[in-house]
Design a protein around this motif. Structure first.
Motif, mmCIF file in Angstrom:
data_model
loop_
_atom_site.group_PDB
_atom_site.id
_atom_site.type_symbol
_atom_site.label_atom_id
_atom_site.label_comp_id
_atom_site.label_asym_id
_atom_site.label_seq_id
_atom_site.Cartn_x
_atom_site.Cartn_y
_atom_site.Cartn_z
ATOM 1 N N GLU A 1 101.292 76.832 -4.933
ATOM 2 C CA GLU A 1 100.490 77.128 -3.731
ATOM 3 C C GLU A 1 100.019 75.834 -3.060
ATOM 4 O O GLU A 1 99.914 75.779 -1.838
ATOM 5 C CB GLU A 1 99.284 77.995 -4.106
ATOM 6 C CG GLU A 1 99.679 79.413 -4.469
ATOM 7 C CD GLU A 1 98.894 80.461 -3.679
ATOM 8 O OE1 GLU A 1 98.534 80.198 -2.526
ATOM 9 O OE2 GLU A 1 98.650 81.522 -4.256
ATOM 10 N N ALA B 1 102.910 74.546 -1.052
ATOM 11 C CA ALA B 1 103.119 75.327 0.181
ATOM 12 C C ALA B 1 101.967 75.139 1.167
ATOM 13 O O ALA B 1 102.107 75.463 2.348
ATOM 14 C CB ALA B 1 103.273 76.799 -0.172
ATOM 15 N N GLY B 2 100.841 74.657 0.695
ATOM 16 C CA GLY B 2 99.674 74.472 1.567
ATOM 17 C C GLY B 2 98.753 75.674 1.591
ATOM 18 O O GLY B 2 97.683 75.642 2.188
ATOM 19 N N THR B 3 99.178 76.771 0.940
ATOM 20 C CA THR B 3 98.370 77.996 0.991
ATOM 21 C C THR B 3 97.151 77.923 0.078
ATOM 22 O O THR B 3 96.227 78.721 0.240
ATOM 23 C CB THR B 3 99.227 79.219 0.610
ATOM 24 O OG1 THR B 3 99.968 78.901 -0.570
ATOM 25 C CG2 THR B 3 100.193 79.575 1.714
ATOM 26 N N ARG C 1 94.797 75.741 0.013
ATOM 27 C CA ARG C 1 93.574 75.456 0.767
ATOM 28 C C ARG C 1 93.165 76.659 1.624
ATOM 29 O O ARG C 1 91.986 76.929 1.796
ATOM 30 C CB ARG C 1 93.717 74.191 1.617
ATOM 31 C CG ARG C 1 94.653 74.286 2.778
ATOM 32 C CD ARG C 1 94.475 73.078 3.709
ATOM 33 N NE ARG C 1 95.314 73.181 4.861
ATOM 34 C CZ ARG C 1 96.539 72.682 4.964
ATOM 35 N NH1 ARG C 1 97.052 72.001 3.962
ATOM 36 N NH2 ARG C 1 97.246 72.833 6.064
ATOM 37 N N THR C 2 94.180 77.402 2.117
ATOM 38 C CA THR C 2 93.850 78.611 2.887
ATOM 39 C C THR C 2 93.076 79.589 2.007
ATOM 40 O O THR C 2 92.088 80.179 2.438
ATOM 41 C CB THR C 2 95.140 79.280 3.407
ATOM 42 O OG1 THR C 2 95.912 78.287 4.086
ATOM 43 C CG2 THR C 2 94.842 80.409 4.367
ATOM 44 N N VAL C 3 93.523 79.737 0.774
ATOM 45 C CA VAL C 3 92.848 80.661 -0.150
ATOM 46 C C VAL C 3 91.461 80.140 -0.505
ATOM 47 O O VAL C 3 90.480 80.884 -0.487
ATOM 48 C CB VAL C 3 93.711 80.846 -1.425
ATOM 49 C CG1 VAL C 3 92.944 81.594 -2.492
ATOM 50 C CG2 VAL C 3 94.997 81.583 -1.088
ATOM 51 N N LEU C 4 91.377 78.845 -0.785
ATOM 52 C CA LEU C 4 90.089 78.294 -1.237
ATOM 53 C C LEU C 4 89.093 78.113 -0.093
ATOM 54 O O LEU C 4 87.941 77.753 -0.344
ATOM 55 C CB LEU C 4 90.309 76.970 -1.976
ATOM 56 C CG LEU C 4 90.989 77.128 -3.340
ATOM 57 C CD1 LEU C 4 91.202 75.770 -3.997
ATOM 58 C CD2 LEU C 4 90.177 78.021 -4.266
ATOM 59 N N MET C 5 89.529 78.353 1.123
ATOM 60 C CA MET C 5 88.565 78.347 2.227
ATOM 61 C C MET C 5 87.938 79.727 2.390
ATOM 62 O O MET C 5 87.139 79.939 3.300
ATOM 63 C CB MET C 5 89.242 77.877 3.517
ATOM 64 C CG MET C 5 89.451 76.365 3.489
ATOM 65 S SD MET C 5 90.581 75.774 4.735
ATOM 66 C CE MET C 5 89.603 75.998 6.191
ATOM 67 N N ILE D 1 91.058 69.394 -3.388
ATOM 68 C CA ILE D 1 92.238 70.032 -2.788
ATOM 69 C C ILE D 1 92.623 69.225 -1.549
ATOM 70 O O ILE D 1 92.013 69.343 -0.493
ATOM 71 C CB ILE D 1 91.954 71.505 -2.420
ATOM 72 C CG1 ILE D 1 91.382 72.257 -3.625
ATOM 73 C CG2 ILE D 1 93.210 72.185 -1.879
ATOM 74 C CD1 ILE D 1 92.280 72.308 -4.849
ATOM 75 N N SER E 1 95.969 69.021 -0.582
ATOM 76 C CA SER E 1 97.290 69.445 -0.087
ATOM 77 C C SER E 1 97.132 70.182 1.235
ATOM 78 O O SER E 1 96.080 70.701 1.546
ATOM 79 C CB SER E 1 97.945 70.350 -1.110
ATOM 80 O OG SER E 1 97.114 71.447 -1.381
#
Lengths: 271, 349
Positions: free
Chosen positions: A91, A94-96, A98-102, A269, A271
């Motif tokens: 993840e 893929a960069g996702t 940080r999307t999840v952890l935001m 994080i 990435s």
């Protein structure tokens, strides 16, 4: 529970998930067809194969056992490494991540959900392997009462129960590899690096376990306990090696997941 | 809460006057001895950072940053590339841990109360990234529900707001960069947070896309949502924001209402047939620092009342005057360049 559901739905959208499961379904057919065509049968006990391999041509149930024997040292650890490495490093790559952890999610809980789903992936894979084995073995050799390593014969129903126990044991063994890969996954942003690191460690352990000079390490290497499932096929079941193996697995699982937890909770994080 | 001692005072006059769209509660809270620094009152602050510092090995990416964003602000976070804007946003979202200091979102400290703080904000850092093998709707459903229950109607609503309603059923993997930016804004909005943080939201967009996103940000501001907009485009901040902070090398250079980061000048520009002689004459009148050369013009720091005398002197010295025009109001870009250049000069000393 919602984290587990979400993480599981993510892997259902990945093509590689189905490749892995499809491979596990097909392998028993390949083994069965290959044995049937060669007419030679599996390696006999005196050549290093388990004793019951001599009997595979008489009973399709043994295809499930043979498949486990064939896959437990490489393909299953490979799939476990891949599943574990995807959790964080995949993840992050893929960069996702940080999307999840935001989103307001507890990092530790997320990690455990990912760990659980990686193991669920392997568990489903093992169920598929077992089903494929029973279909392939049943179709070609038929499912008959099983003769155990200690010579007794048990009914088909009891045989399937023993096969289930063996597969469950292997699942716990693979959880050590998943945990190892998850730990590496928190240390890198490259899933390939995490897979590679986990697999290399598994191979190193297998090599160490095969050299008599390192016999003193055997109790500590989880790979040395992978084959302990054969003890389910004795009457009575030989629980001592199984218990030792499970203790070893649990120590590795807790240790590696603990490291992953510690690292991930504090990880920047980027990435 | 102390102001950054190294930050340049934007306006050392009284508290900033409320301008349309600006927060009336904004006021200086720094002590009388320190440089005046525009901050929100405690009741109106939505986002603040307190001595926020982040080191990456030997590199100090964010240096003792004190920001203050008031409720309802459209707050520009300006700085050149590498100024520490993205690192600051990562710190605010709790993606990375500060070396010292902390951020505060509403009443929650980050990183200690990261989860609670995240319930009050949404946004993206760098380029928004989604699961490419899923549709936009599924991404919004899956990620949005991490903030609580999200209805299908809400998903439709935010997709409409960002102009993606027709492509909501398409896989994000096939989206253009601009569409992903819009989807990033949609995800930021889905749980109706008080604070939206957008990191360069118009980067890579075509002119129409930029215009649409800026209009959306303005609309959010009008609806009372606080927007924190990171950008290196000064023009964008001028167009969209009511307050701004300027950072350079991780340090706060200035912070205040855009109207005050945008000072006016009473200078006039003079164009003659003989600029060399005109320069000599005007320096004779105003002193050596009163006149500067700016490309083909001479910029004279003088009020309108001095213009007749300047003209008389130039005519008396037989300098043909072609034009005397007011110097155009100094833009934020000039201000930014001036402030950052001043910082560089101070560093050299």
């Amino acid at each position: 529970m919602s984290h587990i559901r979400r993480e599981f739905s993510k892997i259902l959208f990945l093509r590689r998930t189905y490749f892995g499961w499809a491979g596990l379904f097909l392998i028993p057919f390949l083994i069965t067809v290959a044995l049937r065509l060669s007419g030679e049968g599996p390696p006999p006990a005196e050549q290093g194969g388990p004793e019951f391999f001599d009997l595979i041509a008489n009973n399709g149930l043994l295809v499930a056992v043979a498949s486990l024997f064939a896959l437990v040292t490489f393909l299953l650890p490979l799939l476990a490494s891949m599943a574990g490495s995807q959790t964080i490093a995949g993840e992050a790559e893929a960069g996702t991540l940080r999307t999840v952890l935001m989103q307001p999610v507890h990092r530790g809980v997320l990690l455990l959900a990912k760990w659980f789903v990686a193991n669920l992936y392997i568990a489903i894979g093992l169920v598929i392997l077992a089903i494929g084995s029973l279909i392939a073995g049943g179709a070609i050799y038929g499912l008959k009462p099983l003769t155990l390593l200690t010579g007794q014969t048990v009914s088909v129903g009891e045989s399937i129960w023993l096969i289930f126990l063996a597969y469950a044991f292997v699942l716990v063994g693979m959880a050590t590899v998943v945990s190892l890969a998850v730990a590496f996954s928190t240390l890198t942003n490259s899933s390939l690096t995490a897979v590679g690191a986990a697999l290399v460690l598994v191979i190193i352990m297998l090599v160490l376990g095969s050299l008599s000079v390192f016999d003193f390490l055997q109790p500590y290497l989880f790979t040395s306990h992978f084959a302990a499932w054969v003890n389910f096929f004795r009457d009575p079941i030989d629980w001592d090696p199984i218990r030792d193996a499970l203790i070893n697995f649990v120590v590795w699982i807790v240790g590696m997941t603990g490291i992953a937890w510690y690292v991930f909770r504090r990880k920047d994080i980027l990435s | 809460m102390s102001a950054d001692p190294e930050a340049t005072t934007v306006q050392e006059a009284a508290a900033p006057a409320a301008t349309p769209g600006s927060s009336p509660a904004v006021g200086p809270t720094a002590g009388p001895a320190g440089p005046l620094h525009d901050r929100c009152s405690d009741e109106t602050v939505v986002l603040s950072t307190h001595g926020l510092t982040k080191d990456f090995k030997r590199l100090r990416a964010v240096d003792n940053l004190d920001l203050s964003v008031c409720r309802g602000d459209v707050f520009g976070f300006l700085g050149p590339n590498g100024a520490g804007k993205t690192t600051t946003i990562r710190l605010i979202f709790g993606l990375i841990y500060p070396t010292s200091g902390h951020a505060q979102v509403v009443d929650h400290r980050v990183p200690e109360q990261r989860q609670q703080a995240l319930r009050h904000m949404g946004g993206f850092v760098d380029d928004p990234v989604f699961y490419g093998n899923m549709t936009a709707r599924r991404n919004l459903r899956m990620l949005g529900r991490m903030n609580g229950f999200v209805t299908e109607e809400r998903i439709t609503e935010v997709l409409e707001m960002v102009g993606l309603s027709e492509r909501g059923g398409s896989k994000v993997g096939g989206y253009s960069h601009g569409m992903r930016q819009r989807l990033g804004i949609a995800l930021a909005l889905i749980h109706g947070p008080e604070l939206i943080i957008l990191d360069e939201p118009t980067s890579g967009l075509d002119p129409q896309g930029m215009k649409d996103v800026r209009e959306l940000i303005r609309e959010l501001g009008r609806q009372g949502t606080t927007v924190f907009l990171s950008s290196h485009l000064l023009h964008e901040v001028e167009l969209v924001c009511n307050r701004a902070a300027i950072v350079r090398k991780g340090r706060l250079v200035a912070q205040g209402p855009v109207s005050q980061l945008h000072p006016t000048s009473n200078a006039v520009k003079v164009l003659t047939r003989n600029q060399g002689k005109a320069l000599e004459v005007l320096r004779g009148l105003l002193g050596p620092t009163g006149v500067k050369e700016d490309e083909e013009y001479l910029v004279v720091e003088a009020g309108e009342e001095l213009v007749p005398e300047m003209v008389r002197r130039l005519v008396a010295d037989q300098v043909d005057i072609l034009a005397v025009v007011p110097a155009i109001e100094q833009g934020l870009e000039d201000m930014f360049l001036e402030l950052t250049a001043r910082e560089e000069e101070e560093e050299r000393r």
